[in-house]
Design a protein around this motif. Sequence first.
Motif, PDB file in Angstrom:
ATOM      1  N   ALA A  15      73.401  14.124 -86.238  1.00 44.03           N
ATOM      2  CA  ALA A  15      73.511  12.243 -85.941  1.00 44.03           C
ATOM      3  C   ALA A  15      73.438  12.164 -84.990  1.00 44.03           C
ATOM      4  CB  ALA A  15      74.970  12.054 -86.734  1.00 44.03           C
ATOM      5  N   HIS A  16      74.386  13.417 -83.505  1.00 40.37           N
ATOM      6  CA  HIS A  16      74.369  13.151 -82.083  1.00 40.37           C
ATOM      7  C   HIS A  16      73.136  13.236 -81.176  1.00 40.37           C
ATOM      8  CE1 HIS A  16      76.557  13.637 -78.286  1.00 40.37           C
ATOM      9  NE2 HIS A  16      75.837  14.613 -78.051  1.00 40.37           N
ATOM     10  N   GLU A  17      72.305  13.984 -81.379  1.00 42.64           N
ATOM     11  CA  GLU A  17      70.636  12.882 -80.778  1.00 42.64           C
ATOM     12  C   GLU A  17      70.580  12.084 -81.782  1.00 42.64           C
ATOM     13  OE1 GLU A  17      71.091  15.883 -77.971  1.00 42.64           O
ATOM     14  OE2 GLU A  17      72.209  16.498 -78.623  1.00 42.64           O
TER      15      GLU A  17
ATOM     16  N   ALA B 233      76.259   8.278 -70.809  1.00 40.55           N
ATOM     17  CA  ALA B 233      75.465   8.092 -71.714  1.00 40.55           C
ATOM     18  C   ALA B 233      75.880   8.843 -73.187  1.00 40.55           C
ATOM     19  CB  ALA B 233      74.894   9.702 -70.838  1.00 40.55           C
ATOM     20  N   GLU B 234      77.088   9.040 -73.042  1.00 41.55           N
ATOM     21  CA  GLU B 234      77.351   9.917 -74.833  1.00 41.55           C
ATOM     22  C   GLU B 234      78.106   8.838 -75.499  1.00 41.55           C
ATOM     23  OE1 GLU B 234      76.584  12.619 -75.352  1.00 41.55           O
ATOM     24  OE2 GLU B 234      75.821  13.447 -73.691  1.00 41.55           O
ATOM     25  N   MET B 235      77.130   7.648 -75.107  1.00 41.66           N
ATOM     26  CA  MET B 235      78.091   6.679 -75.458  1.00 41.66           C
ATOM     27  C   MET B 235      77.184   6.498 -77.311  1.00 41.66           C
ATOM     28  SD  MET B 235      78.702   2.952 -74.648  1.00 41.66           S
ATOM     29  CE  MET B 235      77.276   2.488 -74.136  1.00 41.66           C
ATOM     30  N   ALA B 236      76.043   6.441 -77.606  1.00 37.93           N
ATOM     31  CA  ALA B 236      75.932   6.540 -78.901  1.00 37.93           C
ATOM     32  C   ALA B 236      75.773   7.314 -79.469  1.00 37.93           C
ATOM     33  CB  ALA B 236      74.446   5.615 -78.803  1.00 37.93           C
ATOM     34  N   SER B 237      75.636   8.881 -78.864  1.00 37.88           N
ATOM     35  CA  SER B 237      75.462   9.780 -79.583  1.00 37.88           C
ATOM     36  C   SER B 237      76.891  10.356 -80.240  1.00 37.88           C
ATOM     37  CB  SER B 237      75.065  10.934 -78.629  1.00 37.88           C
ATOM     38  OG  SER B 237      76.012  10.902 -77.514  1.00 37.88           O
ATOM     39  N   VAL B 238      77.708   9.979 -79.388  1.00 37.10           N
ATOM     40  CA  VAL B 238      79.222  10.076 -80.158  1.00 37.10           C
ATOM     41  C   VAL B 238      79.494   9.383 -80.874  1.00 37.10           C
ATOM     42  CG1 VAL B 238      81.920  11.159 -80.350  1.00 37.10           C
ATOM     43  CG2 VAL B 238      79.938  11.725 -78.176  1.00 37.10           C
TER      44      VAL B 238
ATOM     45  N   GLY C 239      71.325   9.348 -81.985  1.00 41.82           N
ATOM     46  CA  GLY C 239      72.406   8.163 -81.402  1.00 41.82           C
ATOM     47  C   GLY C 239      72.197   8.612 -80.221  1.00 41.82           C
ATOM     48  N   HIS C 240      72.367   9.477 -79.130  1.00 42.03           N
ATOM     49  CA  HIS C 240      70.867   9.278 -78.079  1.00 42.03           C
ATOM     50  C   HIS C 240      69.497   8.377 -78.156  1.00 42.03           C
ATOM     51  CE1 HIS C 240      73.267  11.776 -74.987  1.00 42.03           C
ATOM     52  NE2 HIS C 240      73.651  13.022 -76.131  1.00 42.03           N
ATOM     53  N   ALA C 241      68.311   8.875 -79.683  1.00 41.57           N
ATOM     54  CA  ALA C 241      67.548   8.721 -79.037  1.00 41.57           C
ATOM     55  C   ALA C 241      67.544   7.491 -79.701  1.00 41.57           C
ATOM     56  CB  ALA C 241      66.863   9.103 -80.253  1.00 41.57           C
TER      57      ALA C 241
HETATM   58 ZN   LIG Z   1      74.963  14.239 -76.148  1.00 36.57          ZN
END
Ligand SMILES: [Zn+2]
Length: 588
Positions: free
Chosen positions: A381-383, A408-413, A385-387
């Motif tokens: 889910a995290h990675e 940068a970690e917004m969508a991933s988390v 999210g980055h995509a």
């Molecule tokens: Zn990340």
Amino acid sequence: MAEFEQTKWTLNELLPTHKGEEFERLLADLEQQVSQFESCREKLSPEMTGDEFLDVLKLSGDIYAVLRRLSAYAYLWFSEDTQSQAALSFMGRIDQLSAEIQNRTLFFSLWWKGLDEEAARRLMACSGDYAYYLESLRRFKPYTLSEPEEKVINIKDVNGSNALTNLYETITNRFTFKLEIDGEVKEMTRAELSSYVRNPSADVRAAAYQELYRVYSDQATVLGQIYSHLVRDWAGEQMTLRGFDSPIAVRNLRNDIPDPVAETLLDVCRANMPVFHRYFQFKAQRLGVPQLRRYDVYAPIGAAEKTYLFSEAVDQVLDTLDRFSSELADHARRVLADSHLDSEIRRGKRGGAFCYSVLPGLTPWVLSNYVGKADDVRTLAHELGHAIHALMAADHSIFTFHAALPMAEMASVFSEMLLTDRLLAEENDPVVRRDLLVLTLDDAYATIARQAYFVLFEIDAHRRAVEGATTDELCELYLDNLRNQFGDSLDLSDDFRWEWTAIPHIYEAPFYCYAYSFGQLLVLALYRQYKNEGASFVPRYQKILSYGGSASPAHIIGEAGFDMASPDFWQGGFDVLQGLMDDLEALA
Ligand SMILES: [Zn+2]
């Protein structure tokens, strides 16, 4: 419902080939573009037209795009097989090419930073989506020295501060660690050793930390020296020569975070340590000990070993995203549909997980090592999210589609939070539910509090090292920092005095670590807003993501209706953690 299989990725879309005539032609084209760019040098002037300026920018973007493709190919190829000599040699070739081209094109950013205000404003007004990139370069103008001075600093850095950080890397990467596992002494790397801090056995956890600090303390004299020199060099260059007010102000400017915002963030982190104290006490209780030791912070307390089939996991992640926004889910689906996800377990493949967003609009590549643990589903889910974040920002230029570090970690988390919430809602087994909450809180401690306290230490250490503090005095300072952090919530042993010497970021990128606390708390605050607001939050969230890195964090967060200068905003993130803590205690 589609059946998803665990496969390797394909890199064809990135580069059809890495050798032969076609590849050489690509390099020749690149060389031609770089020469053309070099010939733009004489055109650069305060009087140039907006169109001329835009042409130069586009050309620099085109060159950068080819380099991104080449570097991404090299890195992804190496990641899929770290034992491949061919991949390694290709990567070396591309690194060298990149460095050469960087030097040949450097004149542009130097010219731009030196340009007078009026001309810069006029050109920026016609630069469209490049504006924030150009503005970011200009932010450093007041702290930029004359060209000969800058050159001297660059030349001296190679054998000065850069050499010192390389030396730190060289010394610490050679460290090997010994740990007795099931009666047998094994030799291991730091990464391997670190996995034992999550071991179910209390003795193994303690032994892993003791071995880590035994090895680092053996070299403490030299590691402490390196640190003091780096810190004094930072003060000499950044404060004395460039005129920054404080050592941390340099990092804040790079992040485009105003000094008072960073201060507020750190203050709120400090004020909220009691939620983690409560968590440590809860862990002690579950482990059946009167008090947790620092060694036990990441101790597992779950007994459930639930596993998830890969296909099930993908379904769950995509379906979770779908319930939130089908647009987001479709972006994640693209990664799978385009065969850009490498989830297989293979010998020689790089460990861990990452997402590589190469160019705006090009489906990112995701690597994971999926074995079916709950944590693997979260990682997926995290990675993804980055995509999603990269694809939401597809309309921006190559210089502005990528989110800046604190964002940068917004969508991933956020994707992780959606998944955890869903799993909690659907899981009846209290032990599995408890595991999920524990994973989330372990992560929150490591990402928010621990990183914020590294930076609090650095603020003091930079002051003290300039005053001439010895390594022993810095160790004492670090122990004080830990005592403040933990209070009497756990038993802190003296060996943790060496911990700061084992944190590369403190050496290589001073004050970097608060970006982790920033990112995680930002997501928790956004998530709380989503829970309060429901569906109307979704388009606002999508808007935030679609900025990518094309505006300042203050602007993007402001767009979402938040004020990052306000302590309440950051407190909102901690309120979510309090809620999770309540849930956890209710389960016990
Ligand atoms: Zn990340």
